[in-house]
Design a protein around this motif. Structure first.
Motif, PDB file in Angstrom:
ATOM      1  N   VAL A 198       0.904  -1.262  -0.072  1.00  0.00           N
ATOM      2  CA  VAL A 198      -0.009  -0.051   0.011  1.00  0.00           C
ATOM      3  C   VAL A 198       0.769   1.450   0.003  1.00  0.00           C
ATOM      4  CG1 VAL A 198      -1.802  -1.215   1.267  1.00  0.00           C
ATOM      5  CG2 VAL A 198      -0.230   0.065   2.692  1.00  0.00           C
ATOM      6  N   ARG A 199       0.553   2.238  -0.705  1.00  0.00           N
ATOM      7  CA  ARG A 199       0.919   3.676  -0.675  1.00  0.00           C
ATOM      8  C   ARG A 199       0.020   4.305   0.051  1.00  0.00           C
ATOM      9  NH1 ARG A 199       3.751   7.260  -5.393  1.00  0.00           N
ATOM     10  NH2 ARG A 199       4.344   8.932  -4.201  1.00  0.00           N
ATOM     11  N   ALA A 200       0.367   5.049   1.128  1.00  0.00           N
ATOM     12  CA  ALA A 200      -0.357   5.678   2.362  1.00  0.00           C
ATOM     13  C   ALA A 200       0.369   7.083   2.685  1.00  0.00           C
ATOM     14  CB  ALA A 200      -0.638   4.958   3.350  1.00  0.00           C
ATOM     15  N   ARG A 201      -0.677   7.923   3.190  1.00  0.00           N
ATOM     16  CA  ARG A 201      -0.197   9.102   3.895  1.00  0.00           C
ATOM     17  C   ARG A 201      -0.931   9.192   5.232  1.00  0.00           C
ATOM     18  NH1 ARG A 201       1.890  13.165   0.633  1.00  0.00           N
ATOM     19  NH2 ARG A 201       1.632  12.764  -1.652  1.00  0.00           N
ATOM     20  N   LEU A 238       3.994   8.063   3.684  1.00  0.00           N
ATOM     21  CA  LEU A 238       4.589   7.085   4.164  1.00  0.00           C
ATOM     22  C   LEU A 238       5.443   6.367   3.132  1.00  0.00           C
ATOM     23  CD1 LEU A 238       1.748   6.175   6.706  1.00  0.00           C
ATOM     24  CD2 LEU A 238       3.680   7.107   7.061  1.00  0.00           C
ATOM     25  N   GLY A 239       4.938   6.713   1.812  1.00  0.00           N
ATOM     26  CA  GLY A 239       5.691   5.663   0.877  1.00  0.00           C
ATOM     27  C   GLY A 239       4.934   4.424   0.673  1.00  0.00           C
ATOM     28  N   ILE A 252      -4.548   9.852  11.616  1.00  0.00           N
ATOM     29  CA  ILE A 252      -5.795   9.748  10.392  1.00  0.00           C
ATOM     30  C   ILE A 252      -4.761   9.223   9.154  1.00  0.00           C
ATOM     31  CG2 ILE A 252      -7.266  10.762   8.930  1.00  0.00           C
ATOM     32  CD1 ILE A 252      -7.596  13.087  11.002  1.00  0.00           C
ATOM     33  N   VAL A 253      -5.109   8.285   8.540  1.00  0.00           N
ATOM     34  CA  VAL A 253      -4.603   7.587   7.450  1.00  0.00           C
ATOM     35  C   VAL A 253      -5.437   7.543   6.125  1.00  0.00           C
ATOM     36  CG1 VAL A 253      -3.419   5.283   6.439  1.00  0.00           C
ATOM     37  CG2 VAL A 253      -3.216   6.066   9.000  1.00  0.00           C
ATOM     38  N   LEU A 254      -4.713   7.925   5.096  1.00  0.00           N
ATOM     39  CA  LEU A 254      -5.086   7.820   3.619  1.00  0.00           C
ATOM     40  C   LEU A 254      -4.198   6.790   2.934  1.00  0.00           C
ATOM     41  CD1 LEU A 254      -7.210   8.545   1.423  1.00  0.00           C
ATOM     42  CD2 LEU A 254      -5.551  10.386   1.053  1.00  0.00           C
ATOM     43  N   VAL A 255      -5.185   5.870   2.419  1.00  0.00           N
ATOM     44  CA  VAL A 255      -4.388   4.917   1.360  1.00  0.00           C
ATOM     45  C   VAL A 255      -4.551   5.337  -0.067  1.00  0.00           C
ATOM     46  CG1 VAL A 255      -4.240   2.418   0.613  1.00  0.00           C
ATOM     47  CG2 VAL A 255      -4.556   2.732   3.091  1.00  0.00           C
TER      48      VAL A 255
END
Length: 437
Positions: free
Chosen positions: A296-299, A341-342, A383-386
């Motif tokens: 997964v690529r996430a922020r 987060l890469g 808070i996470v966004l994939v």
């Protein structure tokens, strides 16, 4: 319901059945015979009326087919299936559960008639059936349950205590036209589950009197049904309910209605016997069942408290970009990069934040999640966004594949065994339909 509606109709088996004559006495009419043993019309009608309350379009013949199939399979099962108490979270004696469901069925179907019979008693209540309620002395109760005031997690009477309880009458009663009978303290004890026995030991006199009246009420319902429909017909309905329990247990044993993680002695044994070659073949044929998210690529946005987390959520809901919000509000070291987060790999060592990212659907910010910090650490919220997911499959040699494949193969084998048992039960008996429902 006891029959559980688990089997398809056996119309093909029954289509060639020949008609036979049955008795005409009330309650004695025969709906069918299985190797000469009757299925009473009373049983069929009671279950049909009960099930039609939930499904008005249900046909009478469908219920008869179900009764026959359940009886065939229960007879075939023998001792293969353990006794169960459907719906019971703690242990009741199986025969107690069967009787309770039998009485409940009679009340549900013939409640108005039973109420009329109760109102016909002196005083229009069942209390008139009680002849006496002998007092029980405290020494007598202490000898059975032990001295009061001691903390008990459960109560299990010894053989000697059970014998004493069997000699202690809670009340004496007489059913209409019957001989005097009694409800003993053992009768009450035997009908309780773990919680009921504990309550009985703590307040034996009051609990026993209350439960004894329930026993008398059940006895009255069964007496009324036997008088109206005949003892054999009522026993037949009881057998159908008991057969249903056997079939439910047999289904559970073979994994019907269970997921792959649920176990039974049979499923556990079959799972342990699955070979590596069977697992590989199953994996090749059903690789889609072992899909996983590989990367997964996430922020993320990290804030100091829940109030700031809610402000960030409102900003995102009002159309603010996730990266821009991270740069403006996040306190993490990657805030300047928009909380990037890469790429996170499934095979890598994942901290709780990475695990959170793998649990989120792509394209939608997560709800704020409090970090699992220690007692002496400052709390914070994430808070996470994939943004992207890359899908793959668990490798063949992984423990995940070995476990899941062996369980699914075991389920297939168990259900095949059950299907064979059903087919054999159909082929080895003679079924006669005594009427055209």
């Amino acid at each position: 319901m006891a029959a559980r509606h688990f089997v398809a109709a056996v119309a093909a088996v029954l289509a060639g059945a020949s008609a036979v004559a049955g008795p005409t006495a009330p309650g004695a009419a025969i709906a069918a015979r299985i190797d000469g043993e009757p299925v009473y019309a009373f049983t069929l009608d009671a279950l049909w009326q009960q099930r039609r309350a939930a499904k008005p379009s249900l046909e009478r013949r469908a219920v008869l087919d179900d009764i026959i199939q359940v009886r065939l399979l229960a007879a075939r099962a023998g001792n293969a299936a353990p006794k169960v108490q459907p719906g019971a979270t703690v242990a009741f004696a199986p025969e107690v559960m069967v009787e309770e469901r039998l009485v409940a069925t009679l009340r549900e179907v013939y409640g108005k008639d039973i109420d009329t019979a109760v109102k016909a008693q002196p005083g229009a209540t069942l209390e008139s059936l009680v002849i006496a309620q002998p007092p029980m002395s405290q020494p007598q109760l202490d000898a059975i349950f032990g001295r009061q005031g001691r903390l008990k997690l459960e109560i299990a009477l010894t053989a000697e205590q059970q014998s004493l309880a069997g000699k202690a009458d809670v009340l004496r009663y007489r059913l209409p036209g019957g001989e005097p009978a009694s409800v003993t303290l053992y009768d009450v004890y035997h009908r309780q589950n773990v919680q009921g026995r504990l309550a009985l030991s703590q307040q034996p006199a009051s609990v026993a009197a209350q439960q004894a009246r329930r026993i008398v009420a059940n006895a009255f319902v069964l007496h009324w049904a036997r008088q109206r429909f005949g003892a054999e017909a009522v026993a037949d309905l009881r057998k159908v309910i008991e057969d249903g329990d056997t079939v439910v247990a047999l289904q559970n044993l073979h994994g019907v209605g269970l997921d792959t993680d649920a176990g039974s002695p049979l499923l556990n044994r079959l799972s342990g016997e699955v070979s590596a070659q069977e697992i590989e073949g199953f994996y090749r044929e059903h690789k889609d069942l072992f899909a996983r998210v590989d990367r997964v690529r996430a922020r993320h946005i990290r804030v100091a408290d829940e109030a700031q987390a809610q402000r960030a959520v409102r900003a995102l809901q009002q159309g603010a970009g996730f990266a821009a919000t991270a740069r403006r509000m996040s306190r993490a070291g990657d805030a300047a990069k928009g909380g990037d987060l890469g790429w996170i790999s499934a095979d890598g060592s994942k901290d709780w934040l990475a695990s959170l990212a793998f649990s989120q659907p792509p394209g939608k910010p997560s709800a704020p999640v409090r970090a699992p910090v220690g007692p002496n650490e400052n709390a914070y919220w994430e808070i996470v966004l994939v943004e992207e997911q890359v899908h793959g499959a668990h490798p063949l040699q992984s423990e995940t594949v070995r476990y899941q494949a062996s369980r699914m193969i075991a389920l297939q084998k168990a259900r095949q065994q059950l299907s064979q048992m059903i087919e054999q039960s159909r082929r080895t008996v003679r079924i006669e339909i005594a009427e055209a429902p």
